[in-house]
Design a protein around this motif. Structure first.
Motif, mmCIF file in Angstrom:
data_model
loop_
_atom_site.group_PDB
_atom_site.id
_atom_site.type_symbol
_atom_site.label_atom_id
_atom_site.label_comp_id
_atom_site.label_asym_id
_atom_site.label_seq_id
_atom_site.Cartn_x
_atom_site.Cartn_y
_atom_site.Cartn_z
ATOM 1 N N PHE A 16 5.061 2.452 11.610
ATOM 2 C CA PHE A 16 6.276 1.664 11.435
ATOM 3 C C PHE A 16 7.190 2.359 10.440
ATOM 4 N N GLU A 17 8.465 2.439 10.764
ATOM 5 C CA GLU A 17 9.468 2.929 9.825
ATOM 6 C C GLU A 17 9.936 1.721 9.010
ATOM 7 N N LEU A 18 9.889 1.865 7.695
ATOM 8 C CA LEU A 18 10.267 0.782 6.792
ATOM 9 C C LEU A 18 11.424 1.259 5.918
ATOM 10 N N PRO A 19 12.656 1.011 6.330
ATOM 11 C CA PRO A 19 13.805 1.533 5.588
ATOM 12 C C PRO A 19 14.042 0.859 4.243
ATOM 13 N N GLU A 21 12.775 -2.813 1.425
ATOM 14 C CA GLU A 21 11.773 -3.813 1.039
ATOM 15 C C GLU A 21 11.651 -4.918 2.085
ATOM 16 N N ALA A 22 12.770 -5.333 2.663
ATOM 17 C CA ALA A 22 12.740 -6.388 3.679
ATOM 18 C C ALA A 22 11.887 -5.977 4.872
ATOM 19 N N ALA A 23 11.963 -4.725 5.269
ATOM 20 C CA ALA A 23 11.154 -4.246 6.395
ATOM 21 C C ALA A 23 9.676 -4.220 6.030
ATOM 22 N N THR A 24 9.364 -3.901 4.771
ATOM 23 C CA THR A 24 7.971 -3.908 4.326
ATOM 24 C C THR A 24 7.424 -5.331 4.358
ATOM 25 N N ARG A 25 8.208 -6.280 3.907
ATOM 26 C CA ARG A 25 7.792 -7.684 3.945
ATOM 27 C C ARG A 25 7.647 -8.158 5.395
ATOM 28 N N ALA A 26 8.536 -7.703 6.261
ATOM 29 C CA ALA A 26 8.457 -8.076 7.677
ATOM 30 C C ALA A 26 7.180 -7.545 8.313
ATOM 31 N N LEU A 27 6.749 -6.339 7.913
ATOM 32 C CA LEU A 27 5.479 -5.821 8.423
ATOM 33 C C LEU A 27 4.326 -6.684 7.909
ATOM 34 N N GLY A 28 4.405 -7.126 6.661
ATOM 35 C CA GLY A 28 3.397 -8.048 6.135
ATOM 36 C C GLY A 28 3.348 -9.329 6.948
ATOM 37 N N ALA A 29 4.510 -9.849 7.338
ATOM 38 C CA ALA A 29 4.575 -11.059 8.159
ATOM 39 C C ALA A 29 3.953 -10.815 9.529
ATOM 40 N N ARG A 30 4.188 -9.643 10.070
ATOM 41 C CA ARG A 30 3.602 -9.301 11.373
ATOM 42 C C ARG A 30 2.085 -9.204 11.261
ATOM 43 N N LEU A 31 1.614 -8.652 10.177
ATOM 44 C CA LEU A 31 0.176 -8.571 9.913
ATOM 45 C C LEU A 31 -0.409 -9.978 9.770
ATOM 46 N N ALA A 32 0.342 -10.891 9.133
ATOM 47 C CA ALA A 32 -0.123 -12.269 8.942
ATOM 48 C C ALA A 32 -0.401 -12.956 10.278
ATOM 49 N N LYS A 33 0.391 -12.631 11.285
ATOM 50 C CA LYS A 33 0.194 -13.235 12.607
ATOM 51 C C LYS A 33 -1.080 -12.739 13.279
ATOM 52 N N ALA A 34 -1.633 -11.644 12.778
ATOM 53 C CA ALA A 34 -2.752 -10.997 13.457
ATOM 54 C C ALA A 34 -4.081 -11.086 12.707
ATOM 55 N N ILE A 35 -4.060 -11.397 11.417
ATOM 56 C CA ILE A 35 -5.312 -11.357 10.658
ATOM 57 C C ILE A 35 -6.241 -12.493 11.049
ATOM 58 N N ALA A 36 -7.516 -12.269 10.787
ATOM 59 C CA ALA A 36 -8.558 -13.241 11.071
ATOM 60 C C ALA A 36 -9.640 -13.093 10.010
ATOM 61 N N PRO A 37 -10.424 -14.132 9.784
ATOM 62 C CA PRO A 37 -11.496 -14.030 8.797
ATOM 63 C C PRO A 37 -12.441 -12.868 9.106
ATOM 64 N N GLY A 38 -13.000 -12.305 8.036
ATOM 65 C CA GLY A 38 -13.979 -11.232 8.177
ATOM 66 C C GLY A 38 -13.389 -9.840 8.134
ATOM 67 N N LEU A 39 -12.101 -9.711 7.793
ATOM 68 C CA LEU A 39 -11.450 -8.400 7.776
ATOM 69 C C LEU A 39 -11.385 -7.816 6.371
ATOM 70 N N GLN A 139 9.402 8.266 2.835
ATOM 71 C CA GLN A 139 10.135 9.095 3.789
ATOM 72 C C GLN A 139 11.618 8.833 3.564
ATOM 73 N N GLY A 140 12.294 9.827 3.007
ATOM 74 C CA GLY A 140 13.710 9.659 2.692
ATOM 75 C C GLY A 140 13.887 8.535 1.695
ATOM 76 N N THR A 141 14.765 7.582 2.005
ATOM 77 C CA THR A 141 14.980 6.450 1.113
ATOM 78 C C THR A 141 14.057 5.278 1.443
ATOM 79 N N GLY A 142 13.279 5.401 2.496
ATOM 80 C CA GLY A 142 12.364 4.337 2.910
ATOM 81 C C GLY A 142 10.927 4.792 2.895
ATOM 82 N N ARG A 143 10.153 4.178 3.772
ATOM 83 C CA ARG A 143 8.729 4.484 3.860
ATOM 84 C C ARG A 143 8.282 4.489 5.313
ATOM 85 N N ILE A 144 7.126 5.084 5.503
ATOM 86 C CA ILE A 144 6.422 5.013 6.782
ATOM 87 C C ILE A 144 5.110 4.291 6.516
ATOM 88 N N ALA A 145 4.770 3.350 7.367
ATOM 89 C CA ALA A 145 3.472 2.686 7.307
ATOM 90 C C ALA A 145 2.675 3.119 8.525
#
Length: 165
Positions: A16-19, A21-39, A139-145
């Motif tokens: 994921f390209e994260l330009p 902080e908002a994009a980083t938080r959005a990736l966290g939200a996307r992860l929240a939709k997918a997590i399950a106990p035991g991870l 990566q540049g002014t942002g990040r890559i996850a």
């Protein structure tokens, strides 16, 4: 947040390209939709790479209303949210991996828990293996996850993240 999904060997990876902080938080939200106990999820990156920001986005998406701070000095921040026991660890201050055992942290890694671990290398070889590793790099002014599923649970998580778009 743009993403590129590809497979490597038999282990799914997503990027994921994260330009900002908002994009980083959005990736966290996307992860929240997918997590399950035991991870167990390793969060890897330099200081300031956005590890805690990612956790903040995840917890907010799960309905957490309070502050989310880095557990650098407390080692662990526990959260009970959306019927999950979620533990955010930061092992940065460890000077010896045996501190993981001495602190009794292994008891948190249970089938009903989700464990997010910053600086996992500091707890090796005692830290349980990751189901998924999230690597954040500048990566540049942002990040890559880069997310990598390394177990059956991790591969299932990666599939759910892919469908959580």
């Amino acid at each position: 947040m743009s993403d590129l999904i590809h497979q490597s060997d038999d282990s799914p990876e997503q990027q994921f390209e994260l330009p900002d902080e908002a994009a980083t938080r959005a990736l966290g939200a996307r992860l929240a939709k997918a997590i399950a106990p035991g991870l167990t999820i390793y969060l890897v990156g330099d200081l300031g790479a956005g590890k805690t920001t990612l956790v903040r986005g995840l917890l907010e998406a799960l309905g957490h209303k309070g502050a989310v701070k880095s557990p650098t000095y407390t080692l662990i921040e526990p959260y009970t949210v959306s019927n999950l026991n979620l533990y955010h660890f930061d092992l940065y201050r460890f000077t010896d991996p045996e501190e993981f055992i001495d602190a009794g942290l292994e008891e948190y890694f249970a089938e009903q828990s989700v464990c997010l671990v910053e600086w996992p290398d500091k707890g090796q070889p005692f830290l349980p293996a990751a189901d998924c590793e999230v690597q954040l790099t500048d990566q540049g002014t942002g990040r890559i996850a880069r997310l990598h599923g390394s177990s059956l649970k991790g591969r299932e998580l990666m599939e759910r993240i892919g469908s959580a778009a």
